[in-house]
Design an enzyme around this catalytic site. Structure first.
Site, PDB file in Angstrom:
ATOM      1  N   ASP A  15       3.885  62.267  80.645  1.00 34.12           N
ATOM      2  CA  ASP A  15       3.486  61.727  81.953  1.00 34.12           C
ATOM      3  C   ASP A  15       4.567  60.854  82.582  1.00 34.12           C
ATOM      4  O   ASP A  15       4.266  59.942  83.348  1.00 34.12           O
ATOM      5  CB  ASP A  15       2.179  60.913  81.838  1.00 34.12           C
ATOM      6  CG  ASP A  15       1.054  61.709  81.206  1.00 34.12           C
ATOM      7  OD1 ASP A  15       0.783  62.808  81.688  1.00 34.12           O
ATOM      8  OD2 ASP A  15       0.460  61.221  80.228  1.00 34.12           O
ATOM      9  N   HIS A  63       1.545  68.432  85.139  1.00 28.51           N
ATOM     10  CA  HIS A  63       2.539  67.795  85.987  1.00 28.51           C
ATOM     11  C   HIS A  63       2.194  68.013  87.452  1.00 28.51           C
ATOM     12  O   HIS A  63       1.654  69.044  87.838  1.00 28.51           O
ATOM     13  CB  HIS A  63       3.963  68.263  85.670  1.00 28.51           C
ATOM     14  CG  HIS A  63       4.132  69.741  85.564  1.00 28.51           C
ATOM     15  ND1 HIS A  63       3.861  70.440  84.406  1.00 28.51           N
ATOM     16  CD2 HIS A  63       4.539  70.665  86.463  1.00 28.51           C
ATOM     17  CE1 HIS A  63       4.102  71.729  84.587  1.00 28.51           C
ATOM     18  NE2 HIS A  63       4.508  71.897  85.836  1.00 28.51           N
TER      19      HIS A  63
END
EC number: 6.3.4.4
Length: 427
Positions: free
Chosen positions: A13, A41
């Protein structure tokens, strides 16, 4: 062939998708090499936001190939849902290629993931329950079904029946549960394979052809180094190798093909799921970072754990992944904090250590040693160079670079493409 590998340096992340998309403009091929749809993503493209899980970021460029390599585990039903979602929004997916050697995630993998987490109880790993780990287990046991098998009806039927018989025995003995039946799996997944058939090919050959033609290849990492099954916070890790070295295994290119490794990090640290996190914050600073940074998982929606920047983690990532350049994201999130902190080392049983421990019990006893720097209040979201940043923000980045031993090539002051700033030419 000129190639760049983009890897996460923390626990995932970090904004790899955004940086991959930014660098993809100059690439000819964009390839994923590990993980599955447990990775999420977010991409800003054409003024819209897209959340991808399996599809490589390069899908948005019609003149470039987007490759899912053999090191990725593919849930064909989940992949089709993602592709259909892109098609419905006017994005062509004709440039996608899927390795015929990629392992297939099937419903019994999802069931096994759920049963395993339940069995672990308080010691659960905190998986996304997408079947990733069980699929990699089957690969290592040499009973996995690959994309090439899924496309051949007789092969898929035979292998699936064999695996269901085996899984039923395992599930009954370990979990007192049953495996999804053949009828519950076969028709849906064979049909999914047929819909994906035109995408499936020998992607290693595609990458070799790119090498011969001296094309630019961008390798897109998933998760982060600290989730690597060998080099991360084991056992609170993923079931694959997100480190840059896995590019060779996960796509079929040779190790001499890699030119640069871009390590992506945030200006702070975040983590989803369980496991040690030495710099984790539970105070108002942590709340500020989570809310301003919108720290909620792309795949799970779970609130991410957040903490100060950890240079011990970054030095470890730099070493095991051969990082040549640093990309620092989300600097703007720290705006408004009176002071910002960087972890420079740990204290373990009264002694200072500067390397990341392999032993989990030792890691839990580690206390972060912080260096405190003055914060900044100026709006930096429009800054396009280091010189435009406030002095305190610039000093913060320079100190990170110094502590980690890697120079900064990219910095980002917001989620939009134009807020990503390249400090030097990478291709």
């Amino acid at each position: 062939m000129s190639s760049i590998v983009v890897v996460g340096t923390q626990w995932g992340d970090e904004g790899k998708g955004k940086i991959t998309d930014f660098l993809a403009e100059q690439a000819d091929v964009i390839a994923r090499f590990s993980g599955g749809n447990n990775a999420g993503h977010t991409i800003q493209f054409g003024g819209e936001t897209y959340k991808l899980h399996l599809v490589p970021s390069g899908i948005f460029y019609k003149d470039k190939l987007a490759v899912i390599g053999n090191g990725v585990v593919v849930d064909p039903v989940a992949l089709l849902k993602e592709l259909d979602g892109l098609n419905e929004r006017g994005i062509s997916t004709d440039n996608l290629r899927i390795s015929n050697r990629a392992q297939v995630i099937l419903p019994y993998h999802l069931a096994q993931d759920e049963y395993e987490e339940r069995r672990r109880g308080d010691n659960k790993i905190g998986t996304t329950k997408k079947g990733i780990g069980p699929a990699y287990v089957d690969k290592a046991q040499r009973i996995g079904i690959r994309m090439a098998d899924l496309l051949e009806k007789e092969t898929f039927e035979r292998r699936l029946k064999e695996n269901i018989e085996y899984k039923n025995a395992c599930f009954k003995g370990m979990f007192n549960e049953t495996c999804p039946t053949f009828d519950e799996i076969f028709d849906e997944y064979y049909a999914a394979g047929q819909r994906l058939k035109d995408y499936v090919t020998d992607t290693a050959k595609i990458l070799d052809d790119a090498n011969v033609a001296d094309e630019k290849v961008l390798f897109e990492g998933a998760q982060g180094v600290m989730l690597d099954i060998d080099h991360g916070t084991y056992p609170f890790v993923t079931s694959s190798n997100p480190v840059a070295g896995n590019v060779t295994v996960g796509t079929g290119v040779g190790p001499t093909s890699v030119s640069k490794v871009i390590g992506v990090c945030k200006s702070y640290t975040s983590r989803v799921g369980d496991g040690p996190f030495p710099t984790e914050l539970f105070d108002e600073d942590g709340h500020h970072i989570r809310e301003v940074g919108r720290e909620y998982g792309t795949t799970t929606g779970r609130p991410r754990r957040v903490g100060w920047f950890d240079s011990v983690v970054l030095r470890h990532s730099r070493r095991v992944s051969g990082i040549t350049d640093l990309s620092i994201n989300s600097i703007d999130v720290l705006t408004g904090l009176d002071t910002v902190k960087i972890c420079t080392a740990y204290e373990l049983d009264g002694e200072k250590i500067t390397e990341y421990p392999a032993n989990l019990d030792q890691l839990r006893r580690c206390k972060p040693i912080f260096e405190e720097l003055p914060g900044w209040t100026e709006d930096i979201t429009g800054c396009r160079s280091l010189d435009e940043l406030p002095e305190n923000a610039r000093n913060y980045l320079e100190r990170i670079s110094e502590l980690c031993g890697v120079h900064i090539s990219i910095f980002s002051v917001g989620p939009d493409r134009e807020q990503t700033n390249l400090l030097e030419q990478l291709w």
